[in-house]
Design a protein around this motif. Structure first.
Motif, PDB file in Angstrom:
ATOM      1  N   SER A   1     -12.121  -7.725  20.603  1.00  0.00           N
ATOM      2  CA  SER A   1     -11.099  -8.746  20.374  1.00  0.00           C
ATOM      3  C   SER A   1      -9.794  -8.309  21.012  1.00  0.00           C
ATOM      4  O   SER A   1      -9.519  -7.108  21.155  1.00  0.00           O
ATOM      5  N   ARG A   2      -8.991  -9.281  21.360  1.00  0.00           N
ATOM      6  CA  ARG A   2      -7.650  -8.992  21.839  1.00  0.00           C
ATOM      7  C   ARG A   2      -6.779  -8.437  20.719  1.00  0.00           C
ATOM      8  O   ARG A   2      -5.865  -7.664  20.949  1.00  0.00           O
TER       9      ARG A   2
ATOM     10  N   TYR B   1      -4.960 -10.441  18.383  1.00  0.00           N
ATOM     11  CA  TYR B   1      -3.724 -11.215  18.338  1.00  0.00           C
ATOM     12  C   TYR B   1      -3.003 -10.992  17.004  1.00  0.00           C
ATOM     13  O   TYR B   1      -3.602 -11.023  15.938  1.00  0.00           O
TER      14      TYR B   1
ATOM     15  N   PRO C   1      -5.937  -5.376  24.360  1.00  0.00           N
ATOM     16  CA  PRO C   1      -5.574  -6.488  25.248  1.00  0.00           C
ATOM     17  C   PRO C   1      -6.449  -6.519  26.498  1.00  0.00           C
ATOM     18  O   PRO C   1      -6.637  -7.571  27.102  1.00  0.00           O
ATOM     19  N   LYS C   2      -6.966  -5.344  26.885  1.00  0.00           N
ATOM     20  CA  LYS C   2      -7.908  -5.256  27.998  1.00  0.00           C
ATOM     21  C   LYS C   2      -9.308  -5.181  27.395  1.00  0.00           C
ATOM     22  O   LYS C   2      -9.793  -4.111  27.034  1.00  0.00           O
ATOM     23  N   ARG C   3      -9.962  -6.326  27.279  1.00  0.00           N
ATOM     24  CA  ARG C   3     -11.237  -6.375  26.555  1.00  0.00           C
ATOM     25  C   ARG C   3     -12.320  -5.516  27.193  1.00  0.00           C
ATOM     26  O   ARG C   3     -13.208  -5.016  26.504  1.00  0.00           O
TER      27      ARG C   3
ATOM     28  N   SER D   1     -17.790 -10.871  22.281  1.00  0.00           N
ATOM     29  CA  SER D   1     -16.350 -11.036  22.464  1.00  0.00           C
ATOM     30  C   SER D   1     -15.867 -12.233  21.655  1.00  0.00           C
ATOM     31  O   SER D   1     -16.289 -13.368  21.912  1.00  0.00           O
TER      32      SER D   1
ATOM     33  N   GLY E   1     -11.915 -15.012  24.568  1.00  0.00           N
ATOM     34  CA  GLY E   1     -11.945 -14.329  25.854  1.00  0.00           C
ATOM     35  C   GLY E   1     -12.616 -15.104  26.962  1.00  0.00           C
ATOM     36  O   GLY E   1     -12.897 -14.547  28.034  1.00  0.00           O
TER      37      GLY E   1
ATOM     38  N   HIS F   1     -10.498 -14.755  29.791  1.00  0.00           N
ATOM     39  CA  HIS F   1     -10.141 -13.376  30.137  1.00  0.00           C
ATOM     40  C   HIS F   1     -11.107 -12.904  31.221  1.00  0.00           C
ATOM     41  O   HIS F   1     -12.092 -12.215  30.949  1.00  0.00           O
TER      42      HIS F   1
END
Length: 343
Positions: free
Chosen positions: A90-91, A93, A132-134, A152, A155, A158
């Motif tokens: 996950s990012r 958030y 942030p970089k999956r 994921s 994304g 992404h």
């Protein structure tokens, strides 16, 4: 009224049965064009590095909640029951960890991990890695936890993350809204993006309006149903069956999610009389915001509950939602994973 509420009222159909299209906001057309160009450029510039395990991205092309996270949780449970070692990326958030990739634990704070990653870990017990970089998060899951399938949560846009399968989730009542890109509409990418994903899942029976938008793409229908209750005491979580929750009657419904009305409607479906308390998506609660009468049950989503563990009260309840999908959906997932192994 928040900006989010103001936009939602203009982006989406005037009624949930699809009685009228959302507004088209022509003054925002130049910004929509700029967003479209930036989105295309981001995709062209991305050069993802292939990974040695299947990577299944569960995302959407609209902003706001459509049911991605319950689907990720269900996929994780299903894979684990069949002997796989899935992990979730996950990012994160709403969280800000001191380092990335960040390995989520039951003791993580949502201000570090983000609310949805912590919720997913507590609900499934699966390893969850945030970054942030999956792609970095996926590599960390493979190296540190030996994961053989990566899920994921979000994304789809992404493009630095390589993926072997894409699942796009659509809200059955709101669909693609007015079919415009941000900020003129709710779309992160144009509707044509549905042509390139592998599977489309519609959350709830599609309205006539949504059918007219996406009919040839509606592969599977998903139902998200309340499944069990949770209460918290510091780092301990109590889990109860659905019939062992608060007494049916009046309750304060608390939701800081993309589509809070869906949650309130689900509570009414269980028989509760709901006094609605909607907050912006990912809202960080303070104790004072939820100091109500001290007696009437306060019911919230799991996503919101993990942010309230530090000041949890005995008459507060969190309800977990479970995604139900047809057998054919799981057959497609099985075929993909077996095909990946063969390749």
């Amino acid at each position: 009224m928040s900006l989010e509420d103001w936009l939602n009222k203009r982006w989406y159909p005037a009624s949930e049965d699809g009685g009228a299209a959302g507004m088209h906001l022509p003054l925002l057309a130049p910004l929509e064009l700029a967003f479209r160009q930036a989105s295309r450029l981001r995709k062209v510039r991305s050069k993802p590095k292939p990974l040695p395990v299947p990577v299944i991205v569960v995302g959407n092309i609209t902003v706001g909640g459509v049911g991605k996270t319950p689907l990720v949780a269900e996929l994780g449970r299903w894979l684990q029951e069949r002997g796989k070692k899935p992990g979730i990326i996950s990012r994160g958030y709403g969280g800000r960890a001191q380092h990335y990739p960040y390995d989520v634990t039951a003791q993580s704070h949502p201000l570090e991990s983000g609310d949805e990653p912590l919720m997913l870990h507590l609900m499934t017990g699966l390893p969850v890695m945030v970054s942030p970089k999956r792609a970095e998060a996926a590599e960390a899951l493979i190296e540190q936890h030996g994961c053989d399938v990566i899920l994921s949560d979000d994304g789809l846009q992404h493009y630095h993350l390589w993926r072997s399968l894409e699942i796009c989730v659509i809200d059955g009542s709101r669909g693609l809204g007015n079919e415009h890109l941000l900020p003129r509409g709710p779309l992160r990418e144009s509707a044509e993006r549905l042509d390139s994903v592998d599977m489309v899942v519609v959350n709830g029976p599609p309205s006539e309006y949504v059918r007219s938008q996406c009919e040839r793409h509606l592969d599977f229908t998903m139902q998200v149903q309340p499944s069990r209750w949770h209460q918290f005491n510091l780092d301990q979580t109590s889990t109860l069956k659905l019939e062992s929750g608060p007494e049916i009657g009046p309750c304060h419904g608390v939701a800081a999610i993309g589509n809070p009305q869906r949650f309130f409607n689900a509570l009414r479906g269980l028989g509760f009389t709901v006094m609605e308390m909607a907050f912006p998506d990912h809202h960080q609660f303070s104790q004072s915001e939820l100091q109500l009468d001290g007696i009437t049950p306060v019911i919230m989503t799991m996503k919101d509950a993990v942010k309230c563990r530090d000041f949890w009260q005995s008459h507060w309840w969190a309800i977990e939602a479970h995604a139900v999908l047809p057998d054919l959906f799981y057959q497609r997932i099985h075929q993909h994973i077996e095909g990946f192994k063969s390749a």
